[in-house]
Design an enzyme around this catalytic site. Structure first.
Site, PDB file in Angstrom:
ATOM      1  N   GLY A 179      -2.174 -14.619   1.198  1.00 41.01           N
ATOM      2  CA  GLY A 179      -1.151 -14.046   1.832  1.00 41.01           C
ATOM      3  C   GLY A 179      -0.094 -14.627   2.259  1.00 41.01           C
TER       4      GLY A 179
ATOM      5  N   CYS B 193      -6.933  -0.573   6.672  1.00 42.01           N
ATOM      6  CA  CYS B 193      -5.820  -1.196   7.727  1.00 42.01           C
ATOM      7  C   CYS B 193      -6.304  -0.753   9.415  1.00 42.01           C
ATOM      8  CB  CYS B 193      -4.276  -0.168   7.100  1.00 42.01           C
ATOM      9  SG  CYS B 193      -2.910  -0.725   8.580  1.00 42.01           S
TER      10      CYS B 193
ATOM     11  N   ASN C  16       0.041  -9.020  12.494  1.00 42.55           N
ATOM     12  CA  ASN C  16       1.044  -7.845  11.966  1.00 42.55           C
ATOM     13  C   ASN C  16       0.613  -6.405  12.180  1.00 42.55           C
ATOM     14  OD1 ASN C  16       0.787  -6.232   9.302  1.00 42.55           O
ATOM     15  ND2 ASN C  16      -0.034  -7.727   8.859  1.00 42.55           N
ATOM     16  N   ALA C  17       1.977  -5.939  12.201  1.00 42.40           N
ATOM     17  CA  ALA C  17       1.476  -4.637  12.094  1.00 42.40           C
ATOM     18  C   ALA C  17       2.757  -3.777  11.925  1.00 42.40           C
ATOM     19  CB  ALA C  17       1.264  -3.957  14.314  1.00 42.40           C
ATOM     20  N   MET C  18       2.780  -3.897  10.301  1.00 46.76           N
ATOM     21  CA  MET C  18       3.610  -3.609  10.124  1.00 46.76           C
ATOM     22  C   MET C  18       3.814  -1.435   9.792  1.00 46.76           C
ATOM     23  SD  MET C  18       5.213  -5.816   9.040  1.00 46.76           S
ATOM     24  CE  MET C  18       6.519  -5.474   8.007  1.00 46.76           C
TER      25      MET C  18
ATOM     26  N   GLY D  62      -7.521 -14.058   2.549  1.00 47.65           N
ATOM     27  CA  GLY D  62      -8.067 -14.518   3.870  1.00 47.65           C
ATOM     28  C   GLY D  62      -8.026 -15.855   4.233  1.00 47.65           C
TER      29      GLY D  62
ATOM     30  N   SER E  33       0.959  -0.904   0.288  1.00 48.86           N
ATOM     31  CA  SER E  33      -0.062  -0.328  -0.100  1.00 48.86           C
ATOM     32  C   SER E  33       0.814   1.206   0.096  1.00 48.86           C
ATOM     33  CB  SER E  33      -1.510   0.026   1.225  1.00 48.86           C
ATOM     34  OG  SER E  33      -1.754  -1.051   1.290  1.00 48.86           O
TER      35      SER E  33
HETATM   36  C1  LIG Z   1       2.407  -8.574   6.617  1.00 46.97           C
HETATM   37  C2  LIG Z   1       1.467  -8.531   5.557  1.00 46.97           C
HETATM   38  C3  LIG Z   1       0.616  -6.763   5.492  1.00 46.97           C
HETATM   39  C4  LIG Z   1       0.393  -6.878   5.020  1.00 46.97           C
HETATM   40  N1  LIG Z   1       0.405  -5.374   4.304  1.00 46.97           N
HETATM   41  C5  LIG Z   1      -0.589  -4.814   4.014  1.00 46.97           C
HETATM   42  C6  LIG Z   1      -0.641  -3.844   3.548  1.00 46.97           C
HETATM   43  O1  LIG Z   1       0.201  -2.597   3.198  1.00 46.97           O
HETATM   44  N2  LIG Z   1      -2.600  -3.126   2.704  1.00 46.97           N
HETATM   45  C7  LIG Z   1      -3.347  -3.801   2.572  1.00 46.97           C
HETATM   46  O2  LIG Z   1      -4.461  -3.396   1.900  1.00 46.97           O
HETATM   47  N3  LIG Z   1      -3.176  -5.164   2.935  1.00 46.97           N
HETATM   48  C8  LIG Z   1      -2.129  -5.992   3.862  1.00 46.97           C
HETATM   49  N4  LIG Z   1      -2.081  -7.025   4.491  1.00 46.97           N
HETATM   50  C9  LIG Z   1      -3.266  -7.829   4.372  1.00 46.97           C
HETATM   51  C10 LIG Z   1      -3.355  -8.963   3.535  1.00 46.97           C
HETATM   52  O3  LIG Z   1      -3.465  -8.542   1.965  1.00 46.97           O
HETATM   53  C11 LIG Z   1      -4.471  -9.915   3.058  1.00 46.97           C
HETATM   54  O4  LIG Z   1      -5.683  -9.530   3.326  1.00 46.97           O
HETATM   55  C12 LIG Z   1      -4.671 -10.515   4.463  1.00 46.97           C
HETATM   56  O5  LIG Z   1      -3.698 -10.649   5.437  1.00 46.97           O
HETATM   57  C13 LIG Z   1      -5.292 -11.120   4.674  1.00 46.97           C
HETATM   58  O6  LIG Z   1      -4.669 -12.361   3.105  1.00 46.97           O
HETATM   59  P1  LIG Z   1      -4.072 -14.208   4.266  1.00 46.97           P
HETATM   60  O7  LIG Z   1      -5.300 -14.768   5.336  1.00 46.97           O
HETATM   61  O8  LIG Z   1      -3.900 -14.454   3.465  1.00 46.97           O
HETATM   62  O9  LIG Z   1      -2.700 -12.917   4.984  1.00 46.97           O
HETATM   63  C14 LIG Z   1      -1.060  -7.150   4.841  1.00 46.97           C
HETATM   64  C15 LIG Z   1      -0.918  -8.874   5.632  1.00 46.97           C
HETATM   65  C16 LIG Z   1      -0.252  -8.870   6.266  1.00 46.97           C
HETATM   66  C17 LIG Z   1       0.617 -10.898   6.512  1.00 46.97           C
END
Ligand SMILES: Cc1cc2nc3c(=O)[nH]c(=O)nc-3n(C[C@H](O)[C@H](O)[C@H](O)COP(=O)(O)O)c2cc1C
Ligand SMILES: Cc1cc2nc3c(=O)[nH]c(=O)nc-3n(C[C@H](O)[C@H](O)[C@H](O)COP(=O)(O)OP(=O)(O)OC[C@H]3O[C@@H](n4cnc5c(N)ncnc54)[C@H](O)[C@@H]3O)c2cc1C
Lengths: 260, 310
Positions: free
Chosen positions: B267, B130, B70-72, B245, B47
């Site tokens: 992800g 976010c 996560n809290a990047m 998700g 993002s």
């Molecule tokens: C480390 C990490 C960073 C993420 N950064 C963003 C981001 O910058 N923008 C965003 O829209 N979603 C972000 N997400 C959310 C993912 O795009 C996704 O919607 C969410 O993790 C659920 O999918 P998953 O269970 O397959 O990871 C992030 C997720 C993780 C784990």
């Protein structure tokens, strides 16, 4: 797999004015070249290579350079730290005649490697280099391994006046090695790469790490896109030769490219 | 050979239903390329924000049995450098790219959208959801149908590229929000962003594990929530959905498809298996199609829609 441990610092050893070794009494199943993430939950979380890993204890050796490491230097024996790992790739453990080239505070990981090489009956030669005498680390520890060792300093204040790379070039001309391992500043590794035309090698490369579990993408390296926290930090010759980023730039915490 | 997995999405034909979602492994052009090489059909950027962001201090992730927090903190090199990575990606790869953008006000969203409009990326995604920057920015925009409407409407005026709105699962009613996105002109939805946020504690040091204390939950434990929301939104709103998700396997992709997703984000699972998880997932989808006698993924029927309320 969840790999988080909360451990008390068992012992702190002062190596030089700016380098300390933190020991932990815990059995960690790790290979040389691997690293752990360390945090006190207050000052961030940072990667450190394992410098010692024995049956019942392990250690990291840390150079003080910024906020996190300054805070770490305030810790005392018995203080808790949260540790996760070990993470990342490791060095191949040869049985043959090998050369280890280390520069500055990246040398201690080669101590862990040396121990594994020796228990595998390899013939180990080490070049331990630093800018100046006060910055040479693990001199006594390496000495106790009874390996062939060369110390070099840029200013000649200890050992020979040379860089690790110059010394490596010299030794490689006269002696036959089957493999080279190196850990040090990137520009040292980059210069060393040019001297290793025929011989196989592995280098430990550092990149900015955040998650350390291969999801955040902070430590990927161009143009392979591999994760230095999972497929690295130890890379072999084949991969290193393909890197366009190596020796030229790295990315900071935001992902912005920073030149060396 | 995997033409069986092709999907039509917003007028493009995409080779694989797998999307690398925003924020996961997508900092550099080379990791985007690696995702395509390993079988993703579309890749999303981090993002991107107007200015570079270093993100939160570590620990930024914490694993637990069902997934991770996560809290990047939206680390990214900023829109200009971020788009340079996309252009570099595009010099060697034709695969479609989604650029995700994040801002806290309409003006910044418009500025970002304009830049993306001039790039080679195919799609624009608005991260309205976010959950990890609450201290800095407050409640995610996706919690308010009115704000969602205003932002999407404004962004649509800045770009001719299809706009995807990424929504938050952390709201008590998603339909009014999805409806406003649709009314404002969103072309597709991405469901879901991370759940919660949640928290984990180190009981020996008596401290939250994340430096930010709270972090968005992802991984296998959120799949049922994602499925439910996708199903609900698909039943009531006609827009195509990128379902994201907790997906880890080909069967999970089929579940997302049946619930109503057109494309599926993977992800957190990249952490468990690396990018070659995409190859594994594709093989598993093909296996399912074989076993169940479908030729194409697109032939697999969706679940019957939920009966309209009211
Ligand atoms: C480390 C990490 C960073 C993420 N950064 C963003 C981001 O910058 N923008 C965003 O829209 N979603 C972000 N997400 C959310 C993912 O795009 C996704 O919607 C969410 O993790 C659920 O999918 P998953 O269970 O397959 O990871 C992030 C997720 C993780 C784990
Ligand atoms: C795989 C790996 C192994 C390492 N092993 C050791 C070791 O054994 N001993 C040792 O002293 N140091 C090691 N480092 C470097 C160590 O992580 C940094 O010195 C430390 O993060 C500095 O933090 P700071 O806050 O004190 O300094 P800062 O002022 O924050 O940073 C100084 C420099 O350290 C580097 N750095 C900062 N944060 C990170 C990060 N999250 N990831 C990678 N680099 C960073 C950057 O180059 C930065 O310019 C290793 C790094 C990596 C990637």
């Amino acid at each position: 797999m969840i790999k988080r441990l909360t451990l008390k610092i068992a012992r702190i050893e002062t190596e030089t004015k700016n380098v300390k070794t933190f020991h932990f009494s815990h059995k960690l199943e790790a290979e040389p070249g691997q690293f752990i993430m360390v945090t006190d939950y207050e000052n961030g979380e940072k990667p450190f290579s394992l410098s010692i890993c024995e049956l019942d204890h392990f250690a990291i050796t840390v150079k003080r350079i910024g906020d996190f490491t300054n805070q770490l230097f305030q810790k005392k024996c018995g203080d808790y730290l949260s540790i996760r790992g070990p993470y990342g790739s490791s060095f191949f453990v040869s049985k043959k005649k090998v050369l280890l080239v280390g520069g500055g505070c990246a040398v201690p990981t080669l101590y862990f490697l040396s121990k594994r090489l020796l228990s595998n009956n390899a013939d180990v030669t080490l070049i331990n280099g630093a800018k100046t005498k006060d910055e040479l680390i693990f001199v006594d520890k390496f000495h106790s391994l009874f390996i062939q060792e060369y110390f070099v300093t840029d200013d000649g204040s200890f050992g020979e006046k040379a860089t690790s790379v110059q010394k490596a070039e010299e030794i490689l001309k006269t002696d036959n090695f089957s493999f080279v391992y190196a850990s040090g500043p990137e520009l040292m590794l980059f210069a060393l790469k040019d001297k290793l035309k025929k011989i196989n090698y592995e280098f430990l490369l550092e990149r900015y790490m955040k998650c350390a579990i291969g999801v955040c993408g902070s430590c990927t390296i161009d143009p392979l896109g591999i994760r230095m926290c999972v497929e690295g930090p130890v890379l072999n010759r084949e991969k290193i030769e393909k890197l366009t980023e190596f020796g030229h730039y790295h990315r900071d915490a935001s992902g912005k490219r920073i030149g060396f | 050979m995997h033409k069986r997995l092709k999907i039509k999405f917003l007028g493009s034909e995409i080779d694989s239903p797998i999307v690398l979602p925003a924020g996961v492994m997508d900092m550099s052009f080379s990791s985007l390329q690696d995702a395509i090489i390993n079988g993703a059909g579309i890749v999303t950027s981090k993002s991107l924000t107007v200015q570079p962001r270093a993100g939160h201090e570590g620990p930024v992730v914490a694993e637990f049995e069902g997934g991770m927090l996560n809290a990047m903190g939206l680390c990214n090199p900023g829109i200009d450098d971020g788009l340079k990575e996309i252009e570099q990606f595009k010099t060697n790869f034709a695969a479609p790219v989604i650029v995700s953008i994040f801002a806290t006000n309409v003006h910044d969203f418009m500025q970002l959208a304009k830049k993306v409009d001039h790039s080679s990326a195919e799609f624009l995604e608005l991260n309205l959801s976010c959950p990890n920057v609450f201290d800095e920015f407050g409640i995610p925009l996706a919690a308010s149908p009115q704000q969602v409407f205003e932002i999407i409407k404004a962004v649509k005026e800045m770009t001719s590229k299809p706009v995807i709105a990424k929504l938050s699962p952390n709201v008590h009613a998603i339909i009014p929000i999805a409806e406003s996105a649709q009314k404002a002109g969103a072309d597709a939805l991405c469901l879901i962003n991370t759940v919660g946020p949640g928290m984990l504690i180190d009981i020996r040091m008596r401290k939250p594990i994340l430096k930010n204390k709270f972090g968005g939950m992802s991984g296998p434990c959120i799949k049922p929530i994602a499925l439910k929301l996708i199903y609900e939104v698909h039943s009531k709103i006609g827009l195509p959905i990128i379902g994201t998700g907790g997906v880890q396997s080909g069967e999970d992709v089929i579940e997302m498809w049946m619930a109503g997703a057109s494309l599926v984000g993977v992800g957190t699972a990249v952490h468990y298996n690396g990018m070659n998880i995409f190859t594994k997932i594709k093989q598993e989808i093909i296996q399912f199609l074989e076993d169940q006698n479908y030729h194409l993924l697109m032939d697999v029927p969706r679940l019957p829609s939920q009966v309209r309320e009211k």
